[in-house]
Design a protein around this motif. Structure first.
Motif, short mmCIF file in Angstrom:
data_model
loop_
_atom_site.label_atom_id
_atom_site.label_comp_id
_atom_site.label_asym_id
_atom_site.label_seq_id
_atom_site.Cartn_x
_atom_site.Cartn_y
_atom_site.Cartn_z
N LEU A 12 -22.81 50.97 10.09
CA LEU A 12 -21.89 49.97 9.33
C LEU A 12 -22.04 50.31 8.01
O LEU A 12 -22.54 51.38 7.37
CB LEU A 12 -22.29 48.70 9.66
CG LEU A 12 -21.91 48.26 11.23
CD1 LEU A 12 -22.64 47.03 11.55
CD2 LEU A 12 -20.44 48.33 11.49
N TYR A 13 -21.52 49.19 7.06
CA TYR A 13 -21.41 49.49 5.73
C TYR A 13 -21.70 48.28 4.82
O TYR A 13 -21.22 47.11 5.39
CB TYR A 13 -20.02 50.19 5.51
CG TYR A 13 -19.72 50.68 4.17
CD1 TYR A 13 -20.30 51.41 3.38
CD2 TYR A 13 -18.83 49.85 3.28
CE1 TYR A 13 -20.18 51.93 2.05
CE2 TYR A 13 -18.16 50.15 2.11
CZ TYR A 13 -18.86 51.28 1.32
OH TYR A 13 -18.51 51.96 0.34
N TYR A 14 -22.42 48.34 3.95
CA TYR A 14 -22.69 47.19 3.09
C TYR A 14 -22.03 47.57 1.67
O TYR A 14 -22.23 48.52 1.10
CB TYR A 14 -24.08 46.95 2.83
CG TYR A 14 -24.10 45.74 1.75
CD1 TYR A 14 -23.85 44.20 2.10
CD2 TYR A 14 -24.60 45.92 0.62
CE1 TYR A 14 -23.76 43.34 1.28
CE2 TYR A 14 -24.58 44.83 -0.29
CZ TYR A 14 -24.05 43.34 -0.02
OH TYR A 14 -24.06 42.43 -0.73
N PRO A 15 -20.76 46.94 1.40
CA PRO A 15 -19.82 47.39 0.57
C PRO A 15 -20.12 47.10 -0.90
O PRO A 15 -19.39 47.64 -1.77
CB PRO A 15 -18.47 46.97 1.07
CG PRO A 15 -18.93 45.67 1.59
CD PRO A 15 -20.28 45.78 2.23
N VAL A 16 -21.00 46.14 -1.35
CA VAL A 16 -21.12 45.86 -2.79
C VAL A 16 -21.97 47.09 -3.41
O VAL A 16 -23.09 47.32 -2.85
CB VAL A 16 -21.73 44.56 -2.83
CG1 VAL A 16 -21.71 44.32 -4.55
CG2 VAL A 16 -20.95 43.44 -2.23
N ASP A 17 -21.43 47.87 -4.45
CA ASP A 17 -22.16 48.87 -5.18
C ASP A 17 -21.98 48.98 -6.51
O ASP A 17 -20.85 48.53 -7.00
CB ASP A 17 -21.48 49.99 -4.32
CG ASP A 17 -22.56 51.34 -4.31
OD1 ASP A 17 -23.52 51.07 -4.75
OD2 ASP A 17 -22.00 52.43 -4.14
N PHE A 18 -22.95 49.47 -7.18
CA PHE A 18 -22.91 49.64 -8.59
C PHE A 18 -24.01 50.68 -8.77
O PHE A 18 -24.93 50.92 -8.28
CB PHE A 18 -23.01 48.23 -9.22
CG PHE A 18 -23.70 47.30 -8.81
CD1 PHE A 18 -25.13 47.59 -8.65
CD2 PHE A 18 -23.43 46.46 -8.04
CE1 PHE A 18 -26.07 46.34 -7.89
CE2 PHE A 18 -24.11 45.35 -7.27
CZ PHE A 18 -25.46 45.38 -7.03
N ALA A 19 -24.13 51.28 -10.27
CA ALA A 19 -24.71 52.03 -10.51
C ALA A 19 -26.52 51.69 -10.35
O ALA A 19 -27.44 52.51 -10.02
CB ALA A 19 -24.56 52.55 -12.12
N ILE A 24 -18.17 48.42 -8.18
CA ILE A 24 -17.17 49.27 -8.24
C ILE A 24 -16.35 49.35 -7.06
O ILE A 24 -15.21 50.05 -7.10
CB ILE A 24 -17.67 50.78 -8.17
CG1 ILE A 24 -18.89 51.00 -7.24
CG2 ILE A 24 -18.31 51.06 -9.82
CD1 ILE A 24 -19.40 52.44 -7.25
N LYS A 25 -16.58 48.39 -6.14
CA LYS A 25 -15.58 48.50 -4.81
C LYS A 25 -14.71 47.17 -4.53
O LYS A 25 -14.45 46.65 -3.37
CB LYS A 25 -16.39 48.74 -3.50
CG LYS A 25 -17.29 49.99 -3.60
CD LYS A 25 -16.44 51.24 -3.22
CE LYS A 25 -17.24 52.50 -3.40
NZ LYS A 25 -17.34 53.30 -2.54
N VAL A 26 -15.00 46.25 -5.55
CA VAL A 26 -14.41 45.00 -5.45
C VAL A 26 -12.96 45.04 -5.08
O VAL A 26 -12.46 44.31 -4.27
CB VAL A 26 -14.77 44.26 -6.85
CG1 VAL A 26 -13.87 42.71 -6.93
CG2 VAL A 26 -16.15 43.85 -7.30
N ILE A 27 -12.21 45.82 -5.72
CA ILE A 27 -10.73 45.94 -5.34
C ILE A 27 -10.43 45.79 -3.82
O ILE A 27 -9.43 45.44 -3.39
CB ILE A 27 -10.25 47.17 -5.88
CG1 ILE A 27 -8.57 46.97 -6.09
CG2 ILE A 27 -10.51 48.47 -5.47
CD1 ILE A 27 -7.81 47.98 -7.29
N ARG A 28 -11.55 46.78 -3.02
CA ARG A 28 -11.14 46.58 -1.54
C ARG A 28 -11.96 45.59 -0.72
O ARG A 28 -11.65 45.05 0.09
CB ARG A 28 -11.55 48.12 -1.27
CG ARG A 28 -11.28 48.10 0.42
CD ARG A 28 -11.30 49.76 0.81
NE ARG A 28 -11.09 49.72 2.14
CZ ARG A 28 -10.87 50.89 2.53
NH1 ARG A 28 -10.85 52.17 2.12
NH2 ARG A 28 -10.89 51.18 4.07
N TYR A 29 -13.24 45.40 -1.40
CA TYR A 29 -13.98 44.58 -0.52
C TYR A 29 -14.64 43.20 -1.09
O TYR A 29 -15.35 42.46 -0.65
CB TYR A 29 -15.37 45.46 -0.38
CG TYR A 29 -15.28 46.78 0.62
CD1 TYR A 29 -15.13 46.65 1.91
CD2 TYR A 29 -15.03 47.93 -0.06
CE1 TYR A 29 -14.71 47.74 2.75
CE2 TYR A 29 -14.82 49.17 0.67
CZ TYR A 29 -14.64 48.90 2.01
OH TYR A 29 -14.50 49.99 2.89
N GLY A 30 -13.94 43.18 -2.15
CA GLY A 30 -14.52 41.69 -3.06
C GLY A 30 -15.77 41.79 -3.50
O GLY A 30 -16.46 42.81 -3.83
#
Ligand code: MLT
Ligand code: ZN
Length: 461
Positions: A119-126, A144-150
């Motif tokens: 699975l995937y935890y989609p909140v991501d940043f540097a 960086i993934k807010v546009i897709r995952y909030g």
């Protein structure tokens, strides 16, 4: 005495530790905590709150200390509550796709755990290799993934939290649907440790996306970034739509020794990420943008390694600017307002401070722009910060005129506290103060962050 609650290894008072755990990545504030404590259980957190009430001790919750608004800075003899020892995954329910973890779990470790489950935890940043889930929730971290995952908020299914009275609230219990009144879970998200200390978090996981392609395109006119965004978004699901200026590119290239993505230089660059299976449609969108003259050149990753190295051009920017002790801003407006807003701010800064370098980058697909103004090498940090302070009201007026936010994702903390009125009305701030008084009647939790404590109020514009 703190040592009636904590063992010796859970308390630090040496000067070095006070300096390390007494601050986050924000510069310019005095660092002066009285002690750092490292609870290991929810019960210890509750005992600590009870003790703090009886002794009138102030508590500053602390995660990975990667914050950029001073939310985890302890300047006034507070006790810093580090969650470094509450960093475990406690439970995983495959059927619910929910991980129950402690707040000190490093974000990258949650991402890794999710991967192990397919699975995937989609909140991501540097900073995901250092930041902690508790801090992410406390600031409703974006990335960086807010546009897709909030935002982080969208992945919090439940939490256990100790309020400023010592009460333990068990909020939402991982339910998908729960229509029983005020949702304290969402009140805690983004409250920056001012209402409670989170002790357990239920985090949702997403299905694993297919392999991703990264495209970087050169864009001469800022307004065309939005035309490009809409052309691609009409065709495909974007996982990211980021931008950076040529100056930002120059800095990150120099810092990391990276090669330029394109043969020519452009005023702006957009970085797009999308599913590999969308590549043909993405190429069609690219051709349409090229025909319209919105973009001039582009490159698309041919491998995972190339995708990663293109991402470095964007993700390495913040670190590459750190040595300039920049005056940092984290602003947002509606997407449709972005070009006019960027032009207004840019005009104000370049006309008022022609000697300063202005570096733009950020999550333009969410309307979130990072404005970093760089300190000239020969200017003292204090003098430069004074200029920054002078600029803030003018920049925030421009934000307010477009009904934007003075903090899109970094949080208010100490840095933006006295400017909150540019984004939130007096009525809203009064309600926030009321909530603070309910959840933390003794004013012991992260005092003076987000809201001025009553004795310090009245500084706001
Ligand atoms: C980023 O988007 O790179 C982060 O929010 C950090 C920063 O703004 O410097
Ligand atoms: Zn950002």
């Amino acid at each position: 005495m703190l040592d009636t609650i904590f063992s010796q290894k859970q308390i630090r008072t040496d000067a070095e530790s006070l300096q390390i755990w007494g601050k986050d990545w924000t510069n310019g504030y005095p660092v002066d905590p009285r002690a750092i404590v490292f609870p290991e259980t929810t019960e210890q957190v509750q005992e600590l709150v009870t003790y703090a009430i009886s002794e009138d001790l102030k508590l500053v919750p602390s995660g990975g200390r990667t914050g950029l608004s001073g939310g985890a800075v302890a300047s006034n003899s507070e006790v810093v509550v580090s969650f470094d020892r509450m960093n475990k995954i406690l439970d995983y329910s495959a059927k619910d796709r929910i991980v129950t973890c402690q707040p000190g779990l490093v974000t990258a470790n949650l991402q890794q755990f999710a991967k192990g489950q397919g699975l995937y935890y989609p909140v991501d940043f540097a900073s995901s290799g250092s930041s902690q889930i508790g801090g992410n929730v406390a600031t409703n971290a974006g990335g960086i993934k807010v546009i897709r995952y909030g935002l982080t908020r969208d992945w919090v299914a439940g939490m256990k939290v100790v309020t400023g009275t010592g009460a333990l609230l068990d909020c939402n219990a991982g339910l998908v649907k729960n229509a029983t009144g005020y949702d304290f879970r969402h009140l805690m998200v983004g409250s920056e440790g001012t209402l409670g200390l989170m002790c357990e978090l239920d985090m949702r996981l997403a299905p694993m996306p297919e392999p991703q392609c990264v495209m970087v395109v050169g864009v001469p006119q800022v307004a065309d970034l939005l035309n490009i965004l809409h052309t691609f978004a009409d065709q495909i699901t974007l996982s990211a739509f980021e931008f950076f200026s040529d100056l930002a590119l120059t800095k990150v290239q120099a810092h990391r020794g990276l090669t330029a993505p394109l043969t020519e230089a452009f005023a702006y660059y957009a970085l797009l990420e999308f599913d590999e299976s969308s590549l043909a449609l993405a190429e069609e969108a690219f051709a349409r943008c090229m025909d319209a003259g919105w973009l001039v050149d582009g490159v698309v990753s041919q491998s995972e390694a190339q995708a990663k190295s293109l991402w470095q051009l964007r993700e390495g920017i913040s670190e590459s600017l750190a040595s300039y002790t920049p005056y940092k801003n984290d602003l947002s407006v509606r997407i449709s307002e972005v070009p006019g807003f960027l032009a207004d701010v840019d005009r104000y800064v370049t006309e008022s401070y022609p000697e300063f370098e202005v570096c733009w980058y950020g999550h333009i697909g969410d309307g979130n722009l990072h404005l970093n103004i760089l300190r000239p090498e020969d200017m003292a940090v204090e003098e430069f910060f004074k200029h920054g302070h002078g600029m803030s009201p003018k920049i925030f007026e421009i934000v307010a005129a477009r009904r934007g936010s003075i903090s899109a994702e970094h949080g208010v903390g100490l840095l933006k506290r006295d400017f909150l009125g540019y984004t939130r009305s007096d009525d809203e701030i009064a309600l926030m103060q009321g909530l603070k008084a309910l959840f933390d009647p003794h004013q012991i939790l992260n005092p003076n962050k987000l809201l001025a404590t009553p004795s310090n109020a009245g500084k706001r514009p």
